[in-house]
Design a protein around this motif. Sequence first.
Motif, PDB file in Angstrom:
ATOM      1  N   ASN A  13       0.821  -1.224   0.000  1.00 55.31           N
ATOM      2  CA  ASN A  13       0.000   0.000   0.000  1.00 55.31           C
ATOM      3  C   ASN A  13       0.851   1.270   0.000  1.00 55.31           C
ATOM      4  OD1 ASN A  13      -2.547  -1.235  -0.066  1.00 55.31           O
ATOM      5  ND2 ASN A  13      -2.501  -1.577   2.135  1.00 55.31           N
ATOM      6  N   ASN A  14       1.845   1.301  -0.876  1.00 52.96           N
ATOM      7  CA  ASN A  14       2.710   2.468  -1.065  1.00 52.96           C
ATOM      8  C   ASN A  14       3.683   2.715   0.082  1.00 52.96           C
ATOM      9  OD1 ASN A  14       2.282   3.434  -3.662  1.00 52.96           O
ATOM     10  ND2 ASN A  14       0.507   4.651  -3.075  1.00 52.96           N
ATOM     11  N   ALA A  15       3.854   1.743   0.972  1.00 51.55           N
ATOM     12  CA  ALA A  15       4.856   1.890   2.021  1.00 51.55           C
ATOM     13  C   ALA A  15       6.255   1.959   1.411  1.00 51.55           C
ATOM     14  CB  ALA A  15       4.773   0.739   3.019  1.00 51.55           C
ATOM     15  N   GLU A  16       6.435   1.233   0.299  1.00 47.58           N
ATOM     16  CA  GLU A  16       7.691   1.276  -0.449  1.00 47.58           C
ATOM     17  C   GLU A  16       7.360   1.529  -1.906  1.00 47.58           C
ATOM     18  OE1 GLU A  16      10.782  -1.737   0.612  1.00 47.58           O
ATOM     19  OE2 GLU A  16       9.101  -2.664   1.683  1.00 47.58           O
ATOM     20  N   ARG A  17       8.144   2.390  -2.548  1.00 48.59           N
ATOM     21  CA  ARG A  17       7.885   2.730  -3.944  1.00 48.59           C
ATOM     22  C   ARG A  17       9.201   2.810  -4.710  1.00 48.59           C
ATOM     23  NH1 ARG A  17       5.327   8.031  -4.599  1.00 48.59           N
ATOM     24  NH2 ARG A  17       4.070   7.215  -6.292  1.00 48.59           N
ATOM     25  N   LEU A  18       9.132   2.453  -5.977  1.00 50.92           N
ATOM     26  CA  LEU A  18      10.313   2.502  -6.837  1.00 50.92           C
ATOM     27  C   LEU A  18       9.897   2.971  -8.218  1.00 50.92           C
ATOM     28  CD1 LEU A  18      13.311   1.865  -7.491  1.00 50.92           C
ATOM     29  CD2 LEU A  18      12.576  -0.470  -8.024  1.00 50.92           C
ATOM     30  N   GLN A  19      10.455   4.086  -8.645  1.00 48.86           N
ATOM     31  CA  GLN A  19      10.253   4.535 -10.027  1.00 48.86           C
ATOM     32  C   GLN A  19      11.424   4.047 -10.861  1.00 48.86           C
ATOM     33  OE1 GLN A  19      10.132   8.786 -10.679  1.00 48.86           O
ATOM     34  NE2 GLN A  19       9.825   8.571 -12.880  1.00 48.86           N
ATOM     35  N   LEU A  20      11.130   3.440 -11.994  1.00 44.36           N
ATOM     36  CA  LEU A  20      12.206   2.969 -12.856  1.00 44.36           C
ATOM     37  C   LEU A  20      13.004   4.169 -13.364  1.00 44.36           C
ATOM     38  CD1 LEU A  20      10.543   0.162 -15.015  1.00 44.36           C
ATOM     39  CD2 LEU A  20      11.639   0.005 -12.772  1.00 44.36           C
ATOM     40  N   PRO A  21      14.316   4.137 -13.191  1.00 47.18           N
ATOM     41  CA  PRO A  21      15.122   5.289 -13.629  1.00 47.18           C
ATOM     42  C   PRO A  21      15.185   5.434 -15.143  1.00 47.18           C
ATOM     43  CG  PRO A  21      16.536   3.523 -12.827  1.00 47.18           C
ATOM     44  CD  PRO A  21      15.122   3.122 -12.510  1.00 47.18           C
ATOM     45  N   VAL A  22      15.029   4.320 -15.862  1.00 51.15           N
ATOM     46  CA  VAL A  22      15.056   4.356 -17.331  1.00 51.15           C
ATOM     47  C   VAL A  22      13.787   3.678 -17.843  1.00 51.15           C
ATOM     48  CG1 VAL A  22      16.277   3.681 -19.424  1.00 51.15           C
ATOM     49  CG2 VAL A  22      17.570   4.260 -17.356  1.00 51.15           C
ATOM     50  N   ASN A  23      12.961   4.408 -18.553  1.00 52.02           N
ATOM     51  CA  ASN A  23      11.720   3.833 -19.066  1.00 52.02           C
ATOM     52  C   ASN A  23      12.008   2.732 -20.082  1.00 52.02           C
ATOM     53  OD1 ASN A  23      10.210   5.524 -17.527  1.00 52.02           O
ATOM     54  ND2 ASN A  23       9.437   6.780 -19.208  1.00 52.02           N
ATOM     55  N   PRO A  24      11.258   1.635 -20.054  1.00 50.91           N
ATOM     56  CA  PRO A  24      11.425   0.589 -21.060  1.00 50.91           C
ATOM     57  C   PRO A  24      11.146   1.131 -22.458  1.00 50.91           C
ATOM     58  CG  PRO A  24      10.084  -0.177 -19.221  1.00 50.91           C
ATOM     59  CD  PRO A  24      10.235   1.291 -19.048  1.00 50.91           C
ATOM     60  N   SER A  25      11.858   0.603 -23.432  1.00 48.54           N
ATOM     61  CA  SER A  25      11.610   1.022 -24.813  1.00 48.54           C
ATOM     62  C   SER A  25      10.338   0.409 -25.354  1.00 48.54           C
ATOM     63  CB  SER A  25      12.795   0.628 -25.700  1.00 48.54           C
ATOM     64  OG  SER A  25      12.997  -0.773 -25.677  1.00 48.54           O
ATOM     65  N   GLU A  26       9.874  -0.678 -24.699  1.00 47.13           N
ATOM     66  CA  GLU A  26       8.668  -1.356 -25.168  1.00 47.13           C
ATOM     67  C   GLU A  26       7.987  -2.034 -23.991  1.00 47.13           C
ATOM     68  OE1 GLU A  26       7.638  -4.084 -28.983  1.00 47.13           O
ATOM     69  OE2 GLU A  26       9.186  -4.895 -27.653  1.00 47.13           O
ATOM     70  N   LEU A  27       6.663  -1.968 -23.949  1.00 40.93           N
ATOM     71  CA  LEU A  27       5.863  -2.637 -22.928  1.00 40.93           C
ATOM     72  C   LEU A  27       4.908  -3.598 -23.630  1.00 40.93           C
ATOM     73  CD1 LEU A  27       4.682  -3.074 -20.076  1.00 40.93           C
ATOM     74  CD2 LEU A  27       3.234  -1.070 -20.466  1.00 40.93           C
ATOM     75  N   SER A  28       5.033  -4.879 -23.321  1.00 36.01           N
ATOM     76  CA  SER A  28       4.168  -5.891 -23.928  1.00 36.01           C
ATOM     77  C   SER A  28       3.061  -6.258 -22.944  1.00 36.01           C
ATOM     78  CB  SER A  28       4.996  -7.131 -24.294  1.00 36.01           C
ATOM     79  OG  SER A  28       4.164  -8.156 -24.791  1.00 36.01           O
ATOM     80  N   ILE A  29       1.801  -6.125 -23.376  1.00 39.37           N
ATOM     81  CA  ILE A  29       0.648  -6.426 -22.533  1.00 39.37           C
ATOM     82  C   ILE A  29      -0.113  -7.598 -23.142  1.00 39.37           C
ATOM     83  CG2 ILE A  29      -1.487  -5.545 -21.517  1.00 39.37           C
ATOM     84  CD1 ILE A  29      -0.337  -2.741 -21.743  1.00 39.37           C
ATOM     85  N   GLY A  30      -0.229  -8.675 -22.380  1.00 42.63           N
ATOM     86  CA  GLY A  30      -0.996  -9.829 -22.829  1.00 42.63           C
ATOM     87  C   GLY A  30      -2.406  -9.764 -22.286  1.00 42.63           C
ATOM     88  N   ASN A  31      -3.380  -9.954 -23.148  1.00 36.52           N
ATOM     89  CA  ASN A  31      -4.781  -9.847 -22.737  1.00 36.52           C
ATOM     90  C   ASN A  31      -5.595 -10.862 -23.528  1.00 36.52           C
ATOM     91  OD1 ASN A  31      -7.102  -8.959 -21.510  1.00 36.52           O
ATOM     92  ND2 ASN A  31      -7.370  -7.189 -22.843  1.00 36.52           N
ATOM     93  N   GLY A  32      -5.288 -12.156 -23.306  1.00 29.80           N
ATOM     94  CA  GLY A  32      -5.921 -13.209 -24.094  1.00 29.80           C
ATOM     95  C   GLY A  32      -7.232 -13.665 -23.504  1.00 29.80           C
ATOM     96  N   SER A  33      -7.676 -14.824 -23.959  1.00 30.60           N
ATOM     97  CA  SER A  33      -8.911 -15.415 -23.457  1.00 30.60           C
ATOM     98  C   SER A  33      -8.743 -16.921 -23.418  1.00 30.60           C
ATOM     99  CB  SER A  33     -10.106 -15.041 -24.350  1.00 30.60           C
ATOM    100  OG  SER A  33      -9.939 -15.627 -25.632  1.00 30.60           O
ATOM    101  N   GLN A  34      -9.687 -17.591 -22.797  1.00 25.29           N
ATOM    102  CA  GLN A  34      -9.662 -19.038 -22.706  1.00 25.29           C
ATOM    103  C   GLN A  34     -10.784 -19.654 -23.542  1.00 25.29           C
ATOM    104  OE1 GLN A  34     -10.034 -19.280 -18.414  1.00 25.29           O
ATOM    105  NE2 GLN A  34      -7.831 -19.567 -18.171  1.00 25.29           N
TER     106      GLN A  34
END
Length: 220
Positions: A13-34
């Motif tokens: 619940n935000n007790a610890e937080r980390l911002q990535l210092p270098v943004n990823p060049s690509e974000l892959s999101i999987g959103n399939g179905s069964q």
Amino acid sequence: MCTVYEFWLSYNNNAERLQLPVNPSELSIGNGSQNETHSISRLGEITILQDPTLKTFDFSSFFPLFYAPFCSYKNIPKPWEAVQTIERWKKSGKPIRFIVTKTPINYAVSIEDFPYRENEDVGTIYFDLSLKEYPFINVRTITQSKNGKKAEVSKKAQRQNPKPATPKTYKVKQGQSLWIIAQKYLGSGARFKEIANLNGIKAPYIIHPNQTLKMPEKKG
């Protein structure tokens, strides 16, 4: 370097937080179905719709040893300290939260895989991170009396964080947007305009860390 998006990981619940210092060049999101497909005599092929599978998030980046212009902010964490933090979160068996600011991405997730390595750039840690959407569920339990005649059905919450009470005012934290605040405290990011209207904030709806906002009441 001023970046459009910020990638955040938070724990407990935000007790610890980390911002990535270098943004990823690509974000892959999987959103399939069964969904299941079957062939039936004289009817041809039919599809049985199932519930969608959980979303997955995969990306790669690195923790640089020193600040450089490509970093999202100046006070970057030490590479091995950042790695140990994520490893500790993973070993805890508890979900973390994954947020990409200025997007609808704000999910409780489990850390599925976190391989990392040092290349020729000694001291800089390169990593891959695989996250999976974490569902909060309620489980029904049955309690039986000692005489075996009466049974009582109750619901026991498991893997569920308590919903935060809606504050009358809220102090903005680093990396937050009106959408993120509305999603967290009002239950829907789409209500960000209610916060904006209440505080006289107009498009492009810019807010700042430590800014105090008046909050509307939570519905339902």
